[in-house]
Write a protein that holds these residues in place. Structure first.
Motif, PDB file in Angstrom:
ATOM      1  N   UNK A 102      22.021  10.973  21.562  1.00 50.05           N
ATOM      2  CA  UNK A 102      22.857  11.647  22.548  1.00 50.05           C
ATOM      3  C   UNK A 102      24.332  11.349  22.461  1.00 50.05           C
ATOM      4  N   UNK A 103      24.784  10.827  21.335  1.00 47.73           N
ATOM      5  CA  UNK A 103      26.202  10.493  21.202  1.00 47.73           C
ATOM      6  C   UNK A 103      26.990  11.716  20.753  1.00 47.73           C
ATOM      7  N   UNK A 104      28.183  11.848  21.321  1.00 44.70           N
ATOM      8  CA  UNK A 104      29.115  12.906  20.956  1.00 44.70           C
ATOM      9  C   UNK A 104      30.453  12.276  20.570  1.00 44.70           C
ATOM     10  N   UNK A 105      31.229  12.966  19.745  1.00 42.86           N
ATOM     11  CA  UNK A 105      32.499  12.415  19.264  1.00 42.86           C
ATOM     12  C   UNK A 105      33.630  13.418  19.414  1.00 42.86           C
ATOM     13  N   UNK A 106      34.837  12.893  19.511  1.00 40.37           N
ATOM     14  CA  UNK A 106      36.053  13.709  19.494  1.00 40.37           C
ATOM     15  C   UNK A 106      37.044  13.059  18.527  1.00 40.37           C
ATOM     16  N   UNK A 107      37.780  13.893  17.802  1.00 38.58           N
ATOM     17  CA  UNK A 107      38.791  13.424  16.851  1.00 38.58           C
ATOM     18  C   UNK A 107      40.096  14.127  17.189  1.00 38.58           C
ATOM     19  N   UNK A 108      41.102  13.349  17.616  1.00 38.53           N
ATOM     20  CA  UNK A 108      42.366  13.948  18.051  1.00 38.53           C
ATOM     21  C   UNK A 108      43.545  13.062  17.664  1.00 38.53           C
ATOM     22  N   UNK A 109      44.682  13.707  17.463  1.00 40.47           N
ATOM     23  CA  UNK A 109      45.926  12.959  17.352  1.00 40.47           C
ATOM     24  C   UNK A 109      46.283  12.426  18.741  1.00 40.47           C
ATOM     25  N   UNK A 110      46.976  11.281  18.774  1.00 35.68           N
ATOM     26  CA  UNK A 110      47.318  10.704  20.068  1.00 35.68           C
ATOM     27  C   UNK A 110      48.211  11.633  20.878  1.00 35.68           C
ATOM     28  N   UNK A 111      49.019  12.419  20.188  1.00 37.19           N
ATOM     29  CA  UNK A 111      49.904  13.324  20.914  1.00 37.19           C
ATOM     30  C   UNK A 111      49.136  14.387  21.675  1.00 37.19           C
ATOM     31  N   UNK A 112      47.869  14.611  21.282  1.00 36.07           N
ATOM     32  CA  UNK A 112      47.053  15.639  21.933  1.00 36.07           C
ATOM     33  C   UNK A 112      46.126  15.070  23.011  1.00 36.07           C
ATOM     34  N   UNK A 113      46.179  13.763  23.245  1.00 36.17           N
ATOM     35  CA  UNK A 113      45.313  13.132  24.238  1.00 36.17           C
ATOM     36  C   UNK A 113      46.101  12.934  25.523  1.00 36.17           C
ATOM     37  N   UNK A 114      45.551  13.328  26.687  1.00 34.41           N
ATOM     38  CA  UNK A 114      46.261  13.140  27.955  1.00 34.41           C
ATOM     39  C   UNK A 114      46.616  11.678  28.200  1.00 34.41           C
ATOM     40  N   UNK A 115      47.737  11.466  28.878  1.00 36.55           N
ATOM     41  CA  UNK A 115      48.236  10.104  29.102  1.00 36.55           C
ATOM     42  C   UNK A 115      47.264   9.273  29.927  1.00 36.55           C
ATOM     43  N   UNK A 116      46.624   9.894  30.934  1.00 36.48           N
ATOM     44  CA  UNK A 116      45.697   9.119  31.760  1.00 36.48           C
ATOM     45  C   UNK A 116      44.469   8.683  30.958  1.00 36.48           C
ATOM     46  N   UNK A 117      44.022   9.514  30.028  1.00 35.71           N
ATOM     47  CA  UNK A 117      42.888   9.133  29.185  1.00 35.71           C
ATOM     48  C   UNK A 117      43.273   8.001  28.246  1.00 35.71           C
ATOM     49  N   UNK A 118      44.497   8.045  27.711  1.00 38.07           N
ATOM     50  CA  UNK A 118      44.952   6.953  26.847  1.00 38.07           C
ATOM     51  C   UNK A 118      45.014   5.638  27.613  1.00 38.07           C
ATOM     52  N   UNK A 119      45.516   5.696  28.851  1.00 34.50           N
ATOM     53  CA  UNK A 119      45.587   4.472  29.649  1.00 34.50           C
ATOM     54  C   UNK A 119      44.195   3.908  29.923  1.00 34.50           C
ATOM     55  N   UNK A 120      43.235   4.806  30.206  1.00 38.28           N
ATOM     56  CA  UNK A 120      41.866   4.343  30.444  1.00 38.28           C
ATOM     57  C   UNK A 120      41.264   3.724  29.190  1.00 38.28           C
ATOM     58  N   UNK A 121      41.567   4.301  28.024  1.00 37.59           N
ATOM     59  CA  UNK A 121      41.056   3.738  26.772  1.00 37.59           C
ATOM     60  C   UNK A 121      41.666   2.369  26.486  1.00 37.59           C
ATOM     61  N   UNK A 122      42.954   2.201  26.788  1.00 40.25           N
ATOM     62  CA  UNK A 122      43.576   0.894  26.578  1.00 40.25           C
ATOM     63  C   UNK A 122      42.905  -0.173  27.443  1.00 40.25           C
TER      64      UNK A 122
END
Length: 583
Positions: A378-398
């Protein structure tokens, strides 16, 4: 030592610079050993009565009998100090030269006044003459905070020893003869720091020995620790200025394709030196007196010699040991030709060609099965440049990555950026995220390698994930998405001593090769040497050799300690690091 890299014919300037460095190293080596021998003979002249030859009794100068004991302690301290100064002399430290000259003068004077050996006197005199004749070779700058730190440590140790002995004399008056005055106790506590008996008399011999040992221990510790802080090499606070970062980005924009490790020069804990033309640079970090560079010099290949010369000049200026982790064969050749250094094969970098990669075929069966199994879970993946990732999602990942790490500790230096999901600083970096049931389970971050390549920076997953194959899924998805990202090559993990492991497994391998491979497999229990090699090999990469560049074989243990500390695998004890940071 066999370098594994054949240098091209050096230029005239390189030959002259190499000769000057060779002459300086030879002079420093001779003076270093002379200081060690002089110091050792001085100590032996005190400890071994057979080696003593009295010059003039101390009483001839009208000195009290205690002067002999005081002189013995002073001479012993100076002898030990000379042996300690040898390390600073080997690094051609100016302050070590000054202190060595002062120690030689004091030793000669002490030999004349006290009862000490003739042979050490002659050796020390020869050392003094040699120091004066070679003074221009000792030019390395001292640690800017060294004097204050040394004085503070010496004062703290002396005050601590004085207070300890005085407290013992005050709290146990029953063990003393008579009622000594406070002045007697103060004088006794002070004299104990240099191993001299004071005016206090003891009813118990063990108590006399205890106060004497404690006082002398604190006194010797003050000398040793003070000498260390006075002579240690500069270890500047690591920080990459915004201006230097901008200049590095300009070099990467023009020449970033040359080296997969180039982008890691943007670590914020690195410093950088540029060539006189500004067209090339060497990024480095100072750890334990070792200036660690990683990868090849940045920028125009023709300007590399200028950057290398500036880097080596900076190392000589501050007494650092130069070293380069993970440079390519082309980079090692330039370092050898221009810097007169040596090279040792360190391992191999796994580089995958996107155009030829496929999960099909027998060789990819292990990866294919692992990917299929994890997808069925059941695993899914996404591949994106950081410029295309929302800021709130980046903060949550950090925050998530910091929680998975369990603290601020980070592993990696030569192939790690020291930050994750920073869209402002690294907009072109690529983030690969695996999720299951709406929760993030694994993260990969790749940094740019020029405009058409990627280099693996971070590979981390939720430690509670039981399924194997998650990392294989993340890499396979990244490789599958590369064409859409305009990427044609991907650099994976660095496999240390891969060729040694491979040679040890071949039929007919000699006993040395088999033993070395066995030792590496044993070390893999702690450092994942074999594990990373096996994991990388699953993707059918091309193996690109990487080298360790160093100045002298004797520096390898120190470089190893610095590299382990920089990569996050150990090094100097944490208590010592906290003390160094406070000073």
């Amino acid at each position: 030592m066999t370098s594994g890299v054949r240098a091209d014919r050096p230029t005239t300037a390189a030959v002259e610079g190499r000769f000057a460095r060779f002459r300086g190293r030879r002079v420093a080596r001779v003076v270093t050993w002379a200081a060690r021998v002089a110091g050792l003979l001085t100590v032996l002249s005190i400890l071994t009565p057979l080696l003593r030859k009295r010059l003039q009794p101390a009483t001839w100068f009208g000195l009290p009998p205690e002067a002999t004991l005081v002189g013995t302690v002073v001479v012993a301290t100076l002898g030990i100090g000379l042996m300690m100064l040898a390390t600073g002399l080997r690094r051609r430290k100016r302050r070590a030269w000054q202190l060595a000259v002062a120690a030689c003068v004091l030793l000669i004077a002490s030999h004349v006044v006290g009862r000490h050996a003739l042979v050490p006197t002659v050796v020390v005199a020869v050392l003094l003459v040699g120091l004066l004749l070679t003074r221009r070779e000792f030019t390395a700058l001292p640690d800017p905070v060294g004097p204050l730190a040394a004085v503070r440590v010496v004062v703290q140790m002396l005050v601590g020893g004085f207070a300890t002995v005085l407290l013992l004399l005050l709290v146990r008056p029953s063990l003393l003869v008579g009622p000594p005055t406070l002045e007697d106790r103060l004088a006794h506590a002070g004299l104990s720091l240099v191993g001299v008996s004071g005016p206090v008399r003891f009813a118990a011999g063990w108590f006399d020995d205890l106060t004497a040992v404690l006082g002398l221990t604190f006194g010797v510790a003050a000398v040793v620790l003070g000498g260390y802080f006075l002579l240690r090499s500069v270890e500047p606070r690591p920080a990459l200025s915004e201006e230097d970062g901008a200049r590095i980005r300009e070099l990467l924009a023009r020449h970033g394709r040359a080296d997969s490790l180039g982008y890691f020069a943007l670590r914020r804990d690195k410093s950088v030196v540029f060539s006189p033309t500004g067209k090339a640079a060497v990024a480095y970090r100072v750890v334990a007196g070792v200036a660690l560079a990683s990868g090849d010099p940045l920028g125009d290949l023709e300007a590399w010699p200028g950057a290398i010369t500036e880097f080596l000049a900076t190392c000589r200026r501050y007494g650092w040991v130069p070293a380069v982790l993970g440079c390519s064969e082309a980079g090692a050749r330039v370092w050898l030709r221009e810097g007169g250094l040596d090279a040792l094969e360190l391992g191999d970098e796994a580089v995958v060609d996107v155009a030829t990669f496929s999960l099909q075929g027998r060789s990819m069966r292990t990866v294919r099965q692992a990917v299929s199994r994890i997808r069925r879970a059941g695993y899914e993946t996404t591949v994106r440049r950081l410029r295309d990732v929302p800021a709130d999602e980046l903060a949550a990942l950090r925050d998530l990555v910091a929680r998975w790490r369990g603290g601020p500790a980070e592993r990696g230096f030569s192939m790690a950026l020291s930050r994750v999901a920073d869209g402002d600083a690294d907009p072109e970096a690529v983030l690969v995220v695996a999720t299951a049931e709406g929760e993030v389970r694994g993260v990969l971050q790749f940094v740019p390698w020029g405009t058409e390549g990627l280099s693996l920076d971070i590979m981390i997953r939720d430690p509670t994930v039981p399924e194997n194959g998650l990392n294989e899924l993340l890499i396979a998805e990244l490789l599958g998405a590369c064409r859409g990202l305009g990427v044609d090559r991907v650099s994976l993990n660095f496999a240390v001593f891969r060729s040694a492991l491979e040679r040890g497994e071949k039929i007919g391998a000699g006993p040395v090769a088999r033993l070395w491979a066995r030792l590496l497999r044993t070390a893999s229990r702690w450092w994942q040497i074999e594990t990373l090699y096996r994991f990388n090999a699953r993707f059918g990469p091309a193996w690109v050799p990487r080298f360790l560049v160093f100045d002298a074989v004797r520096d390898l243990p120190r470089i190893a300690v610095a590299a382990f500390e920089a990569e996050g695998y150990g090094g100097r004890p944490p208590a010592l690091l906290r003390l160094l940071r406070r000073t």
